[in-house]
Design an enzyme around this catalytic site. Structure first.
Site, PDB file in Angstrom:
ATOM      1  N   GLN B 262       0.827  -1.195   0.000  1.00  0.00           N
ATOM      2  CA  GLN B 262       0.000   0.000   0.000  1.00  0.00           C
ATOM      3  C   GLN B 262       0.862   1.246   0.000  1.00  0.00           C
ATOM      4  O   GLN B 262       0.648   2.172  -0.781  1.00  0.00           O
ATOM      5  CB  GLN B 262      -0.896  -0.010   1.250  1.00  0.00           C
ATOM      6  CG  GLN B 262      -2.069   0.884   1.119  1.00  0.00           C
ATOM      7  CD  GLN B 262      -2.877   0.525  -0.109  1.00  0.00           C
ATOM      8  OE1 GLN B 262      -3.192  -0.623  -0.341  1.00  0.00           O
ATOM      9  NE2 GLN B 262      -3.160   1.503  -0.939  1.00  0.00           N
ATOM     10  N   HIS B 265       2.402   3.014  -3.173  1.00  0.00           N
ATOM     11  CA  HIS B 265       1.620   3.736  -4.185  1.00  0.00           C
ATOM     12  C   HIS B 265       2.042   5.196  -4.274  1.00  0.00           C
ATOM     13  O   HIS B 265       2.340   5.699  -5.345  1.00  0.00           O
ATOM     14  CB  HIS B 265       0.120   3.658  -3.864  1.00  0.00           C
ATOM     15  CG  HIS B 265      -0.528   2.456  -4.463  1.00  0.00           C
ATOM     16  ND1 HIS B 265      -0.629   2.267  -5.813  1.00  0.00           N
ATOM     17  CD2 HIS B 265      -1.101   1.371  -3.889  1.00  0.00           C
ATOM     18  CE1 HIS B 265      -1.245   1.124  -6.052  1.00  0.00           C
ATOM     19  NE2 HIS B 265      -1.539   0.554  -4.909  1.00  0.00           N
ATOM     20  N   GLU B 330     -10.516   1.208   2.720  1.00  0.00           N
ATOM     21  CA  GLU B 330     -10.651   0.768   1.332  1.00  0.00           C
ATOM     22  C   GLU B 330     -10.358  -0.742   1.230  1.00  0.00           C
ATOM     23  O   GLU B 330     -11.130  -1.500   0.673  1.00  0.00           O
ATOM     24  CB  GLU B 330      -9.661   1.573   0.481  1.00  0.00           C
ATOM     25  CG  GLU B 330      -9.718   1.265  -0.996  1.00  0.00           C
ATOM     26  CD  GLU B 330      -8.577   1.934  -1.755  1.00  0.00           C
ATOM     27  OE1 GLU B 330      -7.591   2.385  -1.132  1.00  0.00           O
ATOM     28  OE2 GLU B 330      -8.660   1.973  -2.997  1.00  0.00           O
ATOM     29  N   HIS B 331      -9.212  -1.149   1.773  1.00  0.00           N
ATOM     30  CA  HIS B 331      -8.806  -2.564   1.773  1.00  0.00           C
ATOM     31  C   HIS B 331      -8.704  -3.029   3.219  1.00  0.00           C
ATOM     32  O   HIS B 331      -8.037  -2.371   4.023  1.00  0.00           O
ATOM     33  CB  HIS B 331      -7.432  -2.744   1.140  1.00  0.00           C
ATOM     34  CG  HIS B 331      -7.316  -2.203  -0.252  1.00  0.00           C
ATOM     35  ND1 HIS B 331      -6.747  -0.981  -0.526  1.00  0.00           N
ATOM     36  CD2 HIS B 331      -7.685  -2.725  -1.455  1.00  0.00           C
ATOM     37  CE1 HIS B 331      -6.770  -0.773  -1.839  1.00  0.00           C
ATOM     38  NE2 HIS B 331      -7.337  -1.799  -2.433  1.00  0.00           N
ATOM     39  N   ASP B 365      -5.730  -6.491  -6.200  1.00  0.00           N
ATOM     40  CA  ASP B 365      -5.416  -5.326  -7.031  1.00  0.00           C
ATOM     41  C   ASP B 365      -5.335  -5.692  -8.510  1.00  0.00           C
ATOM     42  O   ASP B 365      -5.573  -4.844  -9.371  1.00  0.00           O
ATOM     43  CB  ASP B 365      -4.070  -4.723  -6.614  1.00  0.00           C
ATOM     44  CG  ASP B 365      -4.139  -4.010  -5.276  1.00  0.00           C
ATOM     45  OD1 ASP B 365      -5.256  -3.704  -4.839  1.00  0.00           O
ATOM     46  OD2 ASP B 365      -3.076  -3.775  -4.688  1.00  0.00           O
ATOM     47  N   HIS B 424     -53.201  16.484  -9.464  1.00  0.00           N
ATOM     48  CA  HIS B 424     -52.805  15.102  -9.201  1.00  0.00           C
ATOM     49  C   HIS B 424     -54.033  14.255  -8.863  1.00  0.00           C
ATOM     50  O   HIS B 424     -54.208  13.155  -9.393  1.00  0.00           O
ATOM     51  CB  HIS B 424     -51.828  15.040  -8.014  1.00  0.00           C
ATOM     52  CG  HIS B 424     -50.419  15.421  -8.342  1.00  0.00           C
ATOM     53  ND1 HIS B 424     -50.034  16.704  -8.619  1.00  0.00           N
ATOM     54  CD2 HIS B 424     -49.282  14.671  -8.422  1.00  0.00           C
ATOM     55  CE1 HIS B 424     -48.720  16.735  -8.849  1.00  0.00           C
ATOM     56  NE2 HIS B 424     -48.251  15.511  -8.743  1.00  0.00           N
TER      57      HIS B 424
END
Lengths: 433, 433
Positions: B262, B265, B330-331, B365, B424
């Site tokens: 991670q 990145h 996220e993960h 991934d 209506h």
């Protein structure tokens, strides 16, 4: 008599004229954005103090303690108990049908398994908490409370917080009763950008939520756009619209009333009729002239039909399908003998589709079951009605067997090294060694 | 050696420290917004002329004709054919698994019928056209092309337009090859806010699309936020994150590599390990010190672990579940003996969950099958992985029988009159008369 515009697809200018008719910009101007930014920042940093200040200024509602902003559950129940029986029954009938449709929509978990024992899947869980914005004043609609709140509760949301401004302290009994019927957990009398800020960031009194839904004015819409990311939001709604496609064989009074039912919402609402039968367009126009006098909201109807309404003559129903796909209307009535044939012919962009002569948009607005919160302003090209799925979320599941991990590592390693991400490659490879 | 932060849930300051660790603001500042507004307005009014001007200025790419911005399909295929066999096979293996998972995700039509013959349902159709933003330069990831493009094609999107900036004319062969594998229909070498503007509004050369997906820098993110409403967008992504929950019984080298995968990145990425075993946290830290030297991206890893990484000691795995729900990562790796037990204990907020010691995030991934486009920055509380469902939309179907119309009209009429909307009421009532 509404001076409703006529378009005809025989003219080469038709598609340009249609685009001009549809044009509508939702973008808040710079002044609105500056005001909203200030309100969001103040509520975020000062909490209840700012919330009380803005509520006093914008809603003319002054309270001694922030806790007085909460409407007790007993007050909601009292509003329901105090309704005439016909209204109470109608709310409960509508709620039952909305709930049954919503239950069918619930997303489910699933799994698939590789031969080597690796399992892949999708896990579905509800959002923990949701905020529901309900406008006060003239647009205070109990049906909107049912349509927003019931899918959230069917999804399993544990904390559903409703905010509704109470200008001068005034509240709508039907709105409170609808909150009781729908199972709203807490209600606060706040509104505007300050209510959105409070729901997004939380204050000592207002709980922070995970998503904010519900319609509002330009300040509410701008505030929702700003807090998107911190919390989830639903679509930013534009004016309501109806497109009626008719083969010319429906009672013109019915079609006139359907167009009125859209136009009476507000001056920006858009009502359009498309037919291959130009004599039928004339008959509907005559029916509108006659029926308008019975309408309490005749002025709003007249203005919205003048400004944004249209009667469109097309060559045939296939061309009507092309027009409908281009407009991607919020509400689409297929007032024809064989509505399914139009879907089969490629009709594909609409929020809700009302099939056949007996299906009025109005029953969909209140009680048929499907949601009345629908994509507007051509956004049905890419978005969907509000539903239970908007209050659920998915998590992907990956569970590798030792054999699966080794097999996947070979592919992952090649791709990771191709991207120059060696730690990714090593992390996968170690499981295979 | 990464100076990674240590937190311990025994201290009363723990939750505040955790919030400080997680804090990350995606909001574009005023300068970015002003530049983006100018670019959007210019491309919208001038079309190709503005697009060429910005592409020359920001990407140092000057073309004589706008049509030269398009990369021919044959060029994509040549890129694929020119790859080493191992890379070509890996792309195709990954694509096959992503496609199989995506096919399982496809939404389906359904209908329910009332005893009186009224039919309610949901109709699902694909978006007509989608734009896929692919970053150029250092973050040019072929896996991202597969993950964004394949679900769109599985949904049935007919026109999938990829944009990728080519700074100085340079293109990544793996990215072009991935576009060929995924079935992208058209590719243009444009980027930045000007590419988002072109996709949202169309130019003579670039087709307007219905939705724009894919990651980008701050200008791309700000432009997507501005065009939201005109077109659909996916989530605005923040930095990538992993949370590993470990019982202390996994090989510390595996966990160290997972955290590195991670952290490598970018400097903003966040890698966090939670364990009830503080001696295990020490062993992982030692493993990181040892393994860091093998990593080509050691500097990025060190910086991101220093700035945003953490090793967190908790009382037990139940407390780890509470921490994970708060972070909504996220993960999420559950590197424990019984990962299912943690789900059963109430773990519910995460984009993707990697179950058991053998499941590394890295296989997810690239090639396990589920999407790697996942909600970041705590948005897994209310949003989901990218999926086929993001390229499909629903239309509600209502088809009233004459009996059903009459029954529904009674409820609709009461509610409509309660809201003061007589048109209506009349529209519904006429069908029942």
């Amino acid at each position: 008599m509404p001076e409703i515009q006529r378009l005809d697809s025989r003219y080469t200018t038709f598609w340009d004229e249609l685009d001009r008719l549809l044009a509508w910009e939702s973008v808040a101007d710079h002044d609105v954005r500056a005001i909203v930014d200030e309100i969001l920042a103040a509520v975020r940093s000062e909490g209840d103090a700012a919330l009380l200040r803005y509520t006093a200024r914008f809603d003319r509602l002054t309270v001694a303690q922030p806790s007085e902003l909460e409407v007790p559950a007993a007050r909601l129940q009292a509003a329901l108990d105090g309704l005439p029986a016909a209204q109470r029954d109608a709310l409960q009938t509508a709620a039952g049908r909305i709930r049954r449709y919503a239950e069918r929509q619930r997303l489910q978990d699933w799994q698939i398994e590789d031969p080597d024992g690796t399992v892949l899947g999708q896990r579905v869980t509800p959002l923990d908490s949701v905020g529901l914005y309900v406008p006060g004043g003239k647009a205070a609609y109990p049906s909107s409370v049912l349509m927003n709140a019931i899918p959230a509760k069917v999804a399993g949301v544990r904390l559903l917080v409703m905010v509704v401004p109470a200008p001068g302290g005034e509240l709508n009994e039907l709105v409170l009763a609808a909150a009781a019927v729908a199972g709203v957990d807490r209600v606060f009398t706040i509104g505007g950008a300050q209510a959105v800020a409070a729901l997004a960031h939380g204050t000592a009194t207002i709980p922070a939520v995970d998503k904010i839904v519900g319609p509002g004015n330009i300040y509410v819409a701008a505030a929702k756009r700003e807090v998107f990311g911190t919390v989830g939001i639903d679509m930013i709604a534009g004016p309501s619209e109806i497109l009626v496609v008719c083969d010319g064989q429906t009672d013109p009074d019915w079609i006139a009333a359907d167009l009125f039912s859209q136009a009476e919402h507000d001056e920006q609402a858009q009502a359009i009729l498309v037919s291959p039968d130009s004599a039928f367009l004339d008959r509907v126009q005559q029916a509108m002239e006659r029926l308008l006098e019975e309408m309490p909201r005749a002025e709003i109807i007249r203005t919205s039909l003048d400004r944004r309404g249209a009667l469109i003559r097309v060559h045939d129903l296939d061309e009507a399908v092309r027009v409908a796909n281009h407009i991607a209307p919020e509400h689409l009535e297929l007032s024809v003998a064989e509505p399914q044939a139009l879907l089969d012919a490629g009709l594909r962009h609409a929020g809700a589709i009302f099939m056949g002569r007996y299906t009025s948009e109005a029953v969909g607005d209140y009680c048929a079951g499907p949601n009345h919160v629908l994509p507007t302003s051509r956004t049905a090209r890419f978005s969907s009605p509000l539903g239970v799925y908007d209050f659920q979320k998915r998590s992907s599941i990956i569970a590798c067997s030792p054999e699966g991990a080794a097999a996947l590592a070979r592919t992952a390693s090649v791709l990771a090294r191709g991207e120059g991400l060696v730690a990714h490659a090593r992390s996968a490879e170690m499981r295979g060694e």
